[in-house]
Design an enzyme around this catalytic site. Sequence first.
Site, PDB file in Angstrom:
ATOM      1  N   ASP A 120     -11.806   9.726  -3.664  1.00  0.00           N
ATOM      2  CA  ASP A 120     -13.048  10.517  -3.671  1.00  0.00           C
ATOM      3  C   ASP A 120     -12.948  11.568  -4.765  1.00  0.00           C
ATOM      4  O   ASP A 120     -13.904  12.301  -4.988  1.00  0.00           O
ATOM      5  CB  ASP A 120     -13.180  11.262  -2.339  1.00  0.00           C
ATOM      6  CG  ASP A 120     -12.010  12.221  -2.164  1.00  0.00           C
ATOM      7  OD1 ASP A 120     -10.853  11.732  -2.111  1.00  0.00           O
ATOM      8  OD2 ASP A 120     -12.211  13.458  -2.160  1.00  0.00           O
TER       9      ASP A 120
ATOM     10  N   GLU B  11       4.751   4.725   3.942  1.00  0.00           N
ATOM     11  CA  GLU B  11       4.284   6.077   4.285  1.00  0.00           C
ATOM     12  C   GLU B  11       5.505   6.981   4.464  1.00  0.00           C
ATOM     13  O   GLU B  11       6.443   6.627   5.157  1.00  0.00           O
ATOM     14  CB  GLU B  11       3.445   6.032   5.572  1.00  0.00           C
ATOM     15  CG  GLU B  11       2.995   7.375   6.102  1.00  0.00           C
ATOM     16  CD  GLU B  11       2.255   8.249   5.096  1.00  0.00           C
ATOM     17  OE1 GLU B  11       1.289   7.783   4.475  1.00  0.00           O
ATOM     18  OE2 GLU B  11       2.664   9.411   4.912  1.00  0.00           O
TER      19      GLU B  11
ATOM     20  N   TYR C 186      -9.453   7.910   5.369  1.00  0.00           N
ATOM     21  CA  TYR C 186     -10.039   8.948   4.510  1.00  0.00           C
ATOM     22  C   TYR C 186     -11.384   8.491   3.962  1.00  0.00           C
ATOM     23  O   TYR C 186     -12.338   9.255   3.904  1.00  0.00           O
ATOM     24  CB  TYR C 186      -9.083   9.300   3.363  1.00  0.00           C
ATOM     25  CG  TYR C 186      -8.154  10.445   3.707  1.00  0.00           C
ATOM     26  CD1 TYR C 186      -7.244  10.333   4.740  1.00  0.00           C
ATOM     27  CD2 TYR C 186      -8.205  11.642   3.008  1.00  0.00           C
ATOM     28  CE1 TYR C 186      -6.391  11.370   5.074  1.00  0.00           C
ATOM     29  CE2 TYR C 186      -7.348  12.695   3.329  1.00  0.00           C
ATOM     30  CZ  TYR C 186      -6.452  12.551   4.358  1.00  0.00           C
ATOM     31  OH  TYR C 186      -5.620  13.587   4.683  1.00  0.00           O
ATOM     32  N   GLU C 187     -11.428   7.247   3.552  1.00  0.00           N
ATOM     33  CA  GLU C 187     -12.667   6.709   2.962  1.00  0.00           C
ATOM     34  C   GLU C 187     -13.821   6.824   3.964  1.00  0.00           C
ATOM     35  O   GLU C 187     -14.931   7.219   3.609  1.00  0.00           O
ATOM     36  CB  GLU C 187     -12.421   5.242   2.591  1.00  0.00           C
ATOM     37  CG  GLU C 187     -13.526   4.603   1.805  1.00  0.00           C
ATOM     38  CD  GLU C 187     -13.124   3.222   1.276  1.00  0.00           C
ATOM     39  OE1 GLU C 187     -12.052   2.711   1.654  1.00  0.00           O
ATOM     40  OE2 GLU C 187     -13.890   2.663   0.490  1.00  0.00           O
TER      41      GLU C 187
ATOM     42  N   THR D  23     -10.586   2.721   4.429  1.00  0.00           N
ATOM     43  CA  THR D  23      -9.439   3.494   4.922  1.00  0.00           C
ATOM     44  C   THR D  23      -9.937   4.638   5.810  1.00  0.00           C
ATOM     45  O   THR D  23     -11.134   4.941   5.829  1.00  0.00           O
ATOM     46  CB  THR D  23      -8.612   4.090   3.749  1.00  0.00           C
ATOM     47  OG1 THR D  23      -9.242   5.296   3.302  1.00  0.00           O
ATOM     48  CG2 THR D  23      -8.454   3.127   2.591  1.00  0.00           C
TER      49      THR D  23
ATOM     50  N   GLU E 196       0.858  -1.191   0.000  1.00  0.00           N
ATOM     51  CA  GLU E 196       0.000   0.000   0.000  1.00  0.00           C
ATOM     52  C   GLU E 196       0.892   1.238   0.000  1.00  0.00           C
ATOM     53  O   GLU E 196       1.747   1.386   0.885  1.00  0.00           O
ATOM     54  CB  GLU E 196      -0.930   0.015   1.239  1.00  0.00           C
ATOM     55  CG  GLU E 196      -1.900   1.194   1.188  1.00  0.00           C
ATOM     56  CD  GLU E 196      -2.663   1.430   2.491  1.00  0.00           C
ATOM     57  OE1 GLU E 196      -2.372   0.753   3.506  1.00  0.00           O
ATOM     58  OE2 GLU E 196      -3.537   2.315   2.500  1.00  0.00           O
TER      59      GLU E 196
ATOM     60  N   ASP F  48      -2.650  11.595  -2.560  1.00  0.00           N
ATOM     61  CA  ASP F  48      -2.666  13.065  -2.679  1.00  0.00           C
ATOM     62  C   ASP F  48      -2.915  13.436  -4.142  1.00  0.00           C
ATOM     63  O   ASP F  48      -2.229  12.926  -5.029  1.00  0.00           O
ATOM     64  CB  ASP F  48      -1.327  13.643  -2.203  1.00  0.00           C
ATOM     65  CG  ASP F  48      -1.141  13.473  -0.702  1.00  0.00           C
ATOM     66  OD1 ASP F  48      -2.161  13.318   0.000  1.00  0.00           O
ATOM     67  OD2 ASP F  48       0.012  13.487  -0.233  1.00  0.00           O
TER      68      ASP F  48
ATOM     69  N   LYS G  20      -2.418  20.888  -9.045  1.00  0.00           N
ATOM     70  CA  LYS G  20      -1.740  21.795  -9.996  1.00  0.00           C
ATOM     71  C   LYS G  20      -0.943  20.991 -11.016  1.00  0.00           C
ATOM     72  O   LYS G  20      -0.221  20.051 -10.641  1.00  0.00           O
ATOM     73  CB  LYS G  20      -0.817  22.758  -9.240  1.00  0.00           C
ATOM     74  CG  LYS G  20      -1.602  23.756  -8.432  1.00  0.00           C
ATOM     75  CD  LYS G  20      -0.771  24.895  -7.938  1.00  0.00           C
ATOM     76  CE  LYS G  20      -1.677  25.866  -7.198  1.00  0.00           C
ATOM     77  NZ  LYS G  20      -1.090  26.395  -6.003  1.00  0.00           N
TER      78      LYS G  20
END
Length: 223
Positions: free
Chosen positions: A161, A76, A200-201, A198, A51, A125, A129
């Site tokens: 998302d 990470e 965030y999910e 997760t 992951e 992430d 930009k």
Amino acid sequence: MPRPLSRCVASMRMRKVKWAVEYLEQSQKKAAHPEENRGAWRSGNTKLHVELGCGKGNYSLEMAKLYPDDLFIAVEKNESAAGIAAKKFDESECENLILIHGDAADLNLWFAEQEIDVLHLNFSDPWPKKRYAKRRLSSAGFLEVYQSLLSKNGEIQMKTDNGPLFEFSVIEFLNAGFILSEFYVDYRRDPHPEDAVTEYEEKFIRLGQPIYRCVFKRGDGAK
Ligand SMILES: C[S@@+](CC[C@H](N)C(=O)[O-])C[C@H]1O[C@@H](n2cnc3c(N)ncnc32)[C@H](O)[C@@H]1O
């Protein structure tokens, strides 16, 4: 009234965790020298999952519990998030769970060609930009490395998302020769207990946001 999404996302940014550096030095489940295990992570028929950008580590931890015969390596780069993930991993009973504190850009230092079975990109992430597009974990430069590190039947599983990131990623996967296998624009409309949620999910589900998901297989065109 729900808070505007931008404010909710801002509040999800990582605060500095003071004990993280010290904790990471003595963590049992953090790979101290991952490059020394290059080509030797798997034993027997173990399926190797990696992951990228695991945040606080919930996904790999829950997946390691769901699939005890598979090996999960969570990567990470943020020290605070990695410290929290390492502590969670250490406190778990899971023997099939390892943390690499480092940058996904170094993936080929830690893994050999065709060593990885499943790569997970969860809520990466978005780097909206254009000038930072190369930093997206689903951009062409990364995909070239993934092609070489994935096993013959290997695959990338991606959840987000973020509609624009999803669209960008699907095009990049196709351009790089990956083969579309699964595609969802509202993945959690059904519960999918076979796939952990997760951090965030969980927050986006609570906000009523749809979750996009795709699975791409390593194509025959892969080197
Ligand atoms: C938006 S968070 C998502 C965390 C987690 N995957 C989740 O779904 O809850 C993205 C995470 O990826 C990490 N990250 C971003 N780029 C990375 C890279 N190149 N290598 C390793 N981690 C990275 C960030 O530090 C952050 O913790």
